[in-house]
Enzyme design. Structure first.
Site, mmCIF file in Angstrom:
data_model
loop_
_atom_site.group_PDB
_atom_site.id
_atom_site.type_symbol
_atom_site.label_atom_id
_atom_site.label_comp_id
_atom_site.label_asym_id
_atom_site.label_seq_id
_atom_site.Cartn_x
_atom_site.Cartn_y
_atom_site.Cartn_z
ATOM 1 N N HIS A 60 9.421 35.344 -21.329
ATOM 2 C CA HIS A 60 8.023 35.321 -21.771
ATOM 3 C C HIS A 60 7.466 36.750 -21.832
ATOM 4 C CE1 HIS A 60 3.953 33.542 -22.151
ATOM 5 N NE2 HIS A 60 3.596 34.643 -21.517
ATOM 6 N N GLU A 61 7.646 37.488 -20.742
ATOM 7 C CA GLU A 61 7.125 38.853 -20.708
ATOM 8 C C GLU A 61 7.896 39.774 -21.641
ATOM 9 O OE1 GLU A 61 4.364 39.254 -19.396
ATOM 10 O OE2 GLU A 61 4.311 37.368 -18.276
ATOM 11 N N HIS A 89 6.170 39.783 -25.010
ATOM 12 C CA HIS A 89 5.022 40.703 -25.030
ATOM 13 C C HIS A 89 5.494 42.160 -25.103
ATOM 14 C CE1 HIS A 89 2.279 37.479 -24.334
ATOM 15 N NE2 HIS A 89 2.605 37.274 -23.079
#
Length: 419
Positions: free
Chosen positions: A18-19, A22
């Site tokens: 998920h990170e 980003h």
């Protein structure tokens, strides 16, 4: 120990990807990433590489990518500050030392009158002989204060300086990477384990369920429910679970002919949610098909995406209550149970959790990725950003509410599993 390791590997992988979404989109947009963190709270391990600090933190409940220009990232030199400067070969300040205790021969000392470390990149003030001096600042200048070093972030490297599209892409990339991760897990399962045929064929019938009373037998193939064609076991199972207490007309293929039977799924309570059950068993059969694994990965990802949205809709409409939700404790317990069933089951569980994490983060709630995207939508409609203080307050309230919700679901988990 097995449960702990399984939880760390599964949840850590989901948070990491998920990170990573980003992080990669931020880098692609030219945004400076200050920190890439797995976990929250005190730092356990940290490694500096380039302009980013990579950390593992104590509480394994999430993670974050801290980008330049976000809250509390501003570095300002106020008039009257006494600082030391080290210059590069071109006469630009490459190190700015605050609260210096030791005098270094190569360092220039001055009192700040004006400074801009974001756009014009300069420091103006008075040297030790009270002469007015002005020094340009390197785009890679470091500010040193009490042993802590911070790389300055020129305005064009900050999150807020980027276009609305670039900012939105950076935020949506986190949930998107969760969906991509789930897709690849399903593809790997298809390659290693084989693709489940998912044929709606009854493997067995329990002795005391509605199915045996209706005349359903082992080996029957389900062809329709209430006149609607059913092509997979997942589709059939979803219809049964969503229809507790409702009479259904099921079309069966048996011995080359099709007949219809009426059956009413029993109402079963599963962790506060009422679902239907008719007392039939399924035993998947697998086949190896390299080309079909891609389609299988996409189908499974889409199936669970829709299924989780259906469950969210049931929560909103009150078909099941907040008591049915699970928090970290519930996920920990479930992960341990799935891990005992084998690595393939654990991989499948991780894929479903990844989709769930992506969807939850896309909900238009303050402090979540979806909440930030909602503010970007308002910005697009208004033609200018929402006031940062007001937006920050909304996100702060959202964080507080999410913490309350986390406490509630965690207490539900504790009561469910330990009392």
């Amino acid at each position: 120990m097995q449960t702990i390791l399984a939880f760390i590997v599964v949840f850590g992988s989901l948070v990491f990807f998920h990170e990573l979404g980003h992080f990669l989109l931020a880098k692609r947009s030219g945004i400076m990433v200050r920190e890439f963190a797995i976990g929250f709270g005190p730092k356990l391990l940290g490694i500096n590489k380039g302009e980013t600090l990579y950390t593992i933190r104590l509480l394994p409940l999430g993670g974050y990518v801290r980008m330049a220009g976000e809250d509390f990232d501003k570095v300002e030199l106020q008039p009257g500050h006494r600082i030391g400067l080290l210059l590069d070969r071109d006469g630009r300040a490459e190190r700015i030392v605050l609260n210096q205790n030791d005098r270094t021969p190569d360092m220039l000392y001055m009192e700040v009158e004006q400074a801009d470390l974001e756009k014009e990149l300069y420091i103006d003030g008075y040297d030790e002989e009270e002469r007015r001096v002005r020094y340009p600042v390197s785009r890679k200048a470091i500010i040193s204060e009490k042993g802590t070093e911070t790389l300055i972030a020129p305005h064009d490297r900050q999150f807020e300086s980027k276009s609305l599209g670039a900012r939105a892409a950076t935020i949506i990339a986190g949930p998107l990477f969760n969906f991509i991760l789930a897709f690849f897990i399903f593809v790997i399962l298809g390659l290693v384990q084989g693709i489940p045929k998912d044929d709606p064929v009854i493997a067995d019938v329990t002795d005391d369920g509605p199915a045996i009373s209706a005349g359903i037998e082992k080996g029957d193939r389900i062809v329709s429910v209430n006149g609607r064609e059913v092509g997979s076991w997942n589709a059939f199972s979803a219809i049964i679970q969503d229809s507790p207490g409702e009479e259904l007309t099921i079309g069966l293929e048996r011995g080359g002919s099709v007949e219809e039977v009426n059956v009413t799924p029993a109402s079963i309570d599963v962790e506060g949610q009422t679902i239907g059950q008719i007392g039939v068993l399924y035993e998947p059969q697998y086949e190896k098909n390299v080309l079909g694994t891609v389609a299988y990965g996409a189908e499974q990802t889409w199936f669970w995406f829709k299924r989780i949205f259906q469950l969210l809709g049931m929560l909103v409409t009150g078909q099941f209550t907040i008591e049915a939700l699970s928090g970290p404790v519930g996920i920990y317990q479930a992960t341990g149970a799935v891990a005992q069933a084998g690595v393939f089951n654990l991989m499948n569980w991780a894929a479903v959790l990844s989709i769930n994490l992506g969807i939850m983060n896309l909900l238009p709630l303050p402090a979540l990725d979806g909440g930030r995207l909602l503010f970007f939508g308002f910005e697009a409609l208004r033609g200018r950003p929402i006031d940062k203080q007001k937006e920050g307050m909304v996100h702060f309230v959202g964080i507080m509410l999410l913490m309350v919700l986390m406490i509630v679901v965690t207490w539900n988990d504790i009561q469910r599993f330990f009392f």
